[in-house]
Design a protein around this motif. Structure first.
Motif, PDB file in Angstrom:
ATOM      1  N   LEU A  52      55.982  65.045  27.231  1.00  0.00           N
ATOM      2  CA  LEU A  52      56.674  64.338  26.155  1.00  0.00           C
ATOM      3  C   LEU A  52      56.847  65.179  24.894  1.00  0.00           C
ATOM      4  O   LEU A  52      57.459  64.717  23.929  1.00  0.00           O
ATOM      5  CB  LEU A  52      55.892  63.071  25.802  1.00  0.00           C
ATOM      6  N   ARG A  53      56.358  66.409  24.904  1.00  0.00           N
ATOM      7  CA  ARG A  53      56.298  67.192  23.678  1.00  0.00           C
ATOM      8  C   ARG A  53      57.674  67.477  23.078  1.00  0.00           C
ATOM      9  O   ARG A  53      57.873  67.358  21.868  1.00  0.00           O
ATOM     10  CB  ARG A  53      55.560  68.506  23.924  1.00  0.00           C
ATOM     11  N   ARG A  54      58.655  67.863  23.889  1.00  0.00           N
ATOM     12  CA  ARG A  54      59.954  68.302  23.356  1.00  0.00           C
ATOM     13  C   ARG A  54      60.733  67.173  22.702  1.00  0.00           C
ATOM     14  O   ARG A  54      61.371  67.385  21.660  1.00  0.00           O
ATOM     15  CB  ARG A  54      60.798  68.940  24.466  1.00  0.00           C
ATOM     16  N   THR A  55      60.700  65.988  23.266  1.00  0.00           N
ATOM     17  CA  THR A  55      61.617  64.929  22.818  1.00  0.00           C
ATOM     18  C   THR A  55      60.929  63.721  22.185  1.00  0.00           C
ATOM     19  O   THR A  55      61.594  62.707  21.950  1.00  0.00           O
ATOM     20  CB  THR A  55      62.474  64.444  24.008  1.00  0.00           C
ATOM     21  N   THR A  56      59.649  63.816  21.888  1.00  0.00           N
ATOM     22  CA  THR A  56      58.967  62.714  21.200  1.00  0.00           C
ATOM     23  C   THR A  56      57.958  63.276  20.199  1.00  0.00           C
ATOM     24  O   THR A  56      57.722  64.479  20.126  1.00  0.00           O
ATOM     25  CB  THR A  56      58.211  61.783  22.175  1.00  0.00           C
ATOM     26  N   ASN A  57      57.327  62.362  19.471  1.00  0.00           N
ATOM     27  CA  ASN A  57      56.276  62.731  18.521  1.00  0.00           C
ATOM     28  C   ASN A  57      54.883  62.538  19.133  1.00  0.00           C
ATOM     29  O   ASN A  57      53.925  62.168  18.440  1.00  0.00           O
ATOM     30  CB  ASN A  57      56.401  61.903  17.243  1.00  0.00           C
ATOM     31  N   VAL A  58      54.762  62.796  20.412  1.00  0.00           N
ATOM     32  CA  VAL A  58      53.503  62.561  21.119  1.00  0.00           C
ATOM     33  C   VAL A  58      52.341  63.333  20.507  1.00  0.00           C
ATOM     34  O   VAL A  58      51.195  62.862  20.516  1.00  0.00           O
ATOM     35  CB  VAL A  58      53.651  62.901  22.623  1.00  0.00           C
ATOM     36  N   GLU A  59      52.611  64.520  19.948  1.00  0.00           N
ATOM     37  CA  GLU A  59      51.516  65.316  19.398  1.00  0.00           C
ATOM     38  C   GLU A  59      50.898  64.665  18.168  1.00  0.00           C
ATOM     39  O   GLU A  59      49.745  64.977  17.818  1.00  0.00           O
ATOM     40  CB  GLU A  59      51.983  66.739  19.070  1.00  0.00           C
TER      41      GLU A  59
ATOM     42  N   ASP B 214      51.829  52.713  35.065  1.00  0.00           N
ATOM     43  CA  ASP B 214      51.879  51.336  35.555  1.00  0.00           C
ATOM     44  C   ASP B 214      53.190  51.042  36.286  1.00  0.00           C
ATOM     45  O   ASP B 214      53.641  49.900  36.344  1.00  0.00           O
ATOM     46  CB  ASP B 214      51.636  50.336  34.421  1.00  0.00           C
ATOM     47  N   ASN B 215      53.796  52.090  36.836  1.00  0.00           N
ATOM     48  CA  ASN B 215      54.914  51.976  37.791  1.00  0.00           C
ATOM     49  C   ASN B 215      56.207  51.418  37.207  1.00  0.00           C
ATOM     50  O   ASN B 215      56.976  50.748  37.898  1.00  0.00           O
ATOM     51  CB  ASN B 215      54.490  51.147  39.013  1.00  0.00           C
ATOM     52  N   ILE B 216      56.464  51.722  35.936  1.00  0.00           N
ATOM     53  CA  ILE B 216      57.721  51.341  35.304  1.00  0.00           C
ATOM     54  C   ILE B 216      58.650  52.560  35.299  1.00  0.00           C
ATOM     55  O   ILE B 216      58.276  53.614  34.779  1.00  0.00           O
ATOM     56  CB  ILE B 216      57.505  50.864  33.854  1.00  0.00           C
ATOM     57  N   PRO B 217      59.863  52.458  35.854  1.00  0.00           N
ATOM     58  CA  PRO B 217      60.795  53.589  35.768  1.00  0.00           C
ATOM     59  C   PRO B 217      61.386  53.693  34.364  1.00  0.00           C
ATOM     60  O   PRO B 217      61.983  52.736  33.855  1.00  0.00           O
ATOM     61  CB  PRO B 217      61.865  53.249  36.810  1.00  0.00           C
ATOM     62  N   ILE B 218      61.179  54.851  33.735  1.00  0.00           N
ATOM     63  CA  ILE B 218      61.645  55.059  32.367  1.00  0.00           C
ATOM     64  C   ILE B 218      62.550  56.288  32.337  1.00  0.00           C
ATOM     65  O   ILE B 218      62.583  57.083  33.281  1.00  0.00           O
ATOM     66  CB  ILE B 218      60.476  55.214  31.373  1.00  0.00           C
ATOM     67  N   LEU B 219      63.288  56.445  31.238  1.00  0.00           N
ATOM     68  CA  LEU B 219      64.221  57.548  31.113  1.00  0.00           C
ATOM     69  C   LEU B 219      63.553  58.729  30.425  1.00  0.00           C
ATOM     70  O   LEU B 219      63.177  58.653  29.258  1.00  0.00           O
ATOM     71  CB  LEU B 219      65.456  57.118  30.311  1.00  0.00           C
ATOM     72  N   MET B 220      63.386  59.819  31.170  1.00  0.00           N
ATOM     73  CA  MET B 220      62.775  61.021  30.624  1.00  0.00           C
ATOM     74  C   MET B 220      63.086  62.184  31.553  1.00  0.00           C
ATOM     75  O   MET B 220      62.910  62.077  32.770  1.00  0.00           O
ATOM     76  CB  MET B 220      61.256  60.831  30.484  1.00  0.00           C
ATOM     77  N   HIS B 221      63.547  63.282  30.985  1.00  0.00           N
ATOM     78  CA  HIS B 221      63.854  64.460  31.783  1.00  0.00           C
ATOM     79  C   HIS B 221      62.626  65.328  32.005  1.00  0.00           C
ATOM     80  O   HIS B 221      62.291  65.691  33.133  1.00  0.00           O
ATOM     81  CB  HIS B 221      64.954  65.285  31.110  1.00  0.00           C
ATOM     82  N   ASP B 222      61.944  65.680  30.919  1.00  0.00           N
ATOM     83  CA  ASP B 222      60.852  66.652  31.003  1.00  0.00           C
ATOM     84  C   ASP B 222      59.616  66.056  31.651  1.00  0.00           C
ATOM     85  O   ASP B 222      59.404  64.839  31.635  1.00  0.00           O
ATOM     86  CB  ASP B 222      60.489  67.156  29.608  1.00  0.00           C
ATOM     87  N   SER B 223      58.754  66.937  32.153  1.00  0.00           N
ATOM     88  CA  SER B 223      57.496  66.487  32.758  1.00  0.00           C
ATOM     89  C   SER B 223      56.471  66.103  31.707  1.00  0.00           C
ATOM     90  O   SER B 223      55.511  65.384  31.999  1.00  0.00           O
ATOM     91  CB  SER B 223      56.921  67.584  33.665  1.00  0.00           C
TER      92      SER B 223
ATOM     93  N   VAL C 189      50.943  61.058  17.786  1.00  0.00           N
ATOM     94  CA  VAL C 189      50.401  59.767  18.207  1.00  0.00           C
ATOM     95  C   VAL C 189      49.239  59.942  19.181  1.00  0.00           C
ATOM     96  O   VAL C 189      48.234  59.232  19.098  1.00  0.00           O
ATOM     97  CB  VAL C 189      51.509  58.910  18.853  1.00  0.00           C
ATOM     98  N   PHE C 190      49.392  60.895  20.094  1.00  0.00           N
ATOM     99  CA  PHE C 190      48.343  61.185  21.081  1.00  0.00           C
ATOM    100  C   PHE C 190      48.054  62.689  21.075  1.00  0.00           C
ATOM    101  O   PHE C 190      48.413  63.412  22.018  1.00  0.00           O
ATOM    102  CB  PHE C 190      48.781  60.752  22.487  1.00  0.00           C
ATOM    103  N   PRO C 191      47.433  63.203  20.013  1.00  0.00           N
ATOM    104  CA  PRO C 191      47.286  64.662  19.855  1.00  0.00           C
ATOM    105  C   PRO C 191      46.524  65.335  20.992  1.00  0.00           C
ATOM    106  O   PRO C 191      46.780  66.523  21.271  1.00  0.00           O
ATOM    107  CB  PRO C 191      46.541  64.793  18.524  1.00  0.00           C
ATOM    108  N   ASP C 192      45.656  64.633  21.652  1.00  0.00           N
ATOM    109  CA  ASP C 192      44.892  65.244  22.744  1.00  0.00           C
ATOM    110  C   ASP C 192      45.621  65.173  24.086  1.00  0.00           C
ATOM    111  O   ASP C 192      45.135  65.695  25.090  1.00  0.00           O
ATOM    112  CB  ASP C 192      43.528  64.555  22.886  1.00  0.00           C
ATOM    113  N   ARG C 193      46.807  64.533  24.085  1.00  0.00           N
ATOM    114  CA  ARG C 193      47.525  64.335  25.348  1.00  0.00           C
ATOM    115  C   ARG C 193      48.964  64.851  25.266  1.00  0.00           C
ATOM    116  O   ARG C 193      49.804  64.515  26.100  1.00  0.00           O
ATOM    117  CB  ARG C 193      47.547  62.849  25.717  1.00  0.00           C
ATOM    118  N   ALA C 194      49.233  65.711  24.304  1.00  0.00           N
ATOM    119  CA  ALA C 194      50.609  66.128  24.036  1.00  0.00           C
ATOM    120  C   ALA C 194      51.276  66.786  25.236  1.00  0.00           C
ATOM    121  O   ALA C 194      52.501  66.682  25.408  1.00  0.00           O
ATOM    122  CB  ALA C 194      50.663  67.059  22.837  1.00  0.00           C
ATOM    123  N   ASP C 195      50.511  67.478  26.063  1.00  0.00           N
ATOM    124  CA  ASP C 195      51.087  68.165  27.212  1.00  0.00           C
ATOM    125  C   ASP C 195      50.738  67.498  28.537  1.00  0.00           C
ATOM    126  O   ASP C 195      50.974  68.072  29.609  1.00  0.00           O
ATOM    127  CB  ASP C 195      50.623  69.629  27.227  1.00  0.00           C
TER     128      ASP C 195
END
Length: 300
Positions: A91-98, A80-89, A100-106
């Motif tokens: 979210l797996r390395r630096t968040t608990n995405v796996e 939705d076009n919000i600039p956020i702070l994130m290095h990696d392409s 919260v969103f296990p089917d979208r971890a990568d």
């Protein structure tokens, strides 16, 4: 005695204490002496990312306590076009995405809305004491830099369907953010905002979009003299890893009229090398290393 000579002496002693012997030879700098605050810009990479999870409020808060420290951030744009702070392409390395969103971890960061990203923890991966750190928007950084602290922004662009960096989308998101708060106007007009990227064409477009911003071209090797001369027409500085640069190449950068920004300066040895190469900007994960550099400006 010049401030640069004082730094050399202090750092060399530190090398002896830390490493047992001074591994680096201190040479006489070929570059003009100047007041420390005018000649050395120290930038906390992702905040104090050697002491806290990168690009989080904790990392920026720790960096804040060190004098004369500026900030650097990596920026991506949400669905939705919000600039956020994130290095990696992803979210797996630096968040608990796996979790919260296990089917979208990568999945790409750009496939998530900001509302979805707010459900993630960007700190627990680093340690329990940093649990529940939110993913920050670029706008949030204003709370940590005020009107007088510089910021270096590295746009991490998504790819178009054709496989090219989507610079237009990134540029529009950044322009919208800059227009949203007069604090950005002051930072830009004071030349305290910098764009850094390895994509020269993207940097040219960003420079035209925000002409008051400073431009740093990131590279892993120093280009030819001809290309360095051409780069001087649109960039202020050239950025490279402290271990990826020779003395002769550093001299060519200076001869082309470009400032030298050295990255990954995270030890006393790195600092000695960076200063001897004539760096005007240093990017570090450990800003505490530099606390004493700009002290004692007028010794007796």
């Amino acid at each position: 005695m010049s401030w640069r000579s004082r730094v050399f002496t202090t750092v060399c002693v530190g090398a002896v204490l830390i490493g047992g012997s001074a591994a680096a030879t201190i040479s006489t700098s070929a570059y003009a002496d100047a007041n420390c605050n005018e000649s050395l810009r120290v930038v906390a990479a992702g905040g104090a990312s050697g002491a806290a999870p990168e690009l989080t409020g904790s990392a920026f808060s720790i960096a804040q306590v060190h004098p004369n420290i500026q900030m650097s951030v990596d920026v991506r744009v949400t669905r939705d076009n919000i600039p956020i702070l994130m290095h990696d392409s992803s979210l797996r390395r630096t968040t608990n995405v796996e979790h919260v969103f296990p089917d979208r971890a990568d999945d790409p960061v750009e496939s998530f809305t900001y509302a979805e990203l707010k459900r993630l923890d960007a700190g627990a991966w680093y340690g329990k004491k940093y649990k529940n750190q939110p993913i920050l928007k670029l706008h949030d950084v204003l709370n940590y830099i005020g009107n007088s602290v510089g910021i270096s922004i590295t746009p991490q662009e998504s790819l178009t369907d054709e496989g090219y960096p989507d610079t237009e989308r990134m540029m529009q998101a950044l322009n919208n953010e800059f227009a949203s708060d007069k604090q950005w106007d002051q930072l830009l007009s004071s030349q305290l905002v910098e764009f850094s990227s390895g994509n020269a064409e993207s940097l040219r477009l960003l420079a035209r979009s925000q002409p008051d911003a400073r431009i740093q071209w990131l590279t892993s090797s120093i280009p030819s003299d001809g290309l360095l001369s051409e780069t001087h027409s649109w960039a202020n500085s050239l950025g490279i890893g402290v271990d990826d640069l020779t003395e002769s190449d550093a001299a060519r950068v200076h001869d082309a009229g470009l400032s030298l920004a050295l990255h990954n300066v995270n030890s006393t040895k790195d600092l000695i090398r960076a200063l001897n190469l004539g760096a005007s900007t240093i990017f570090t994960q450990t800003p505490a290393l530099f606390d004493k550099i700009c002290s004692d400006e007028n010794p007796t």
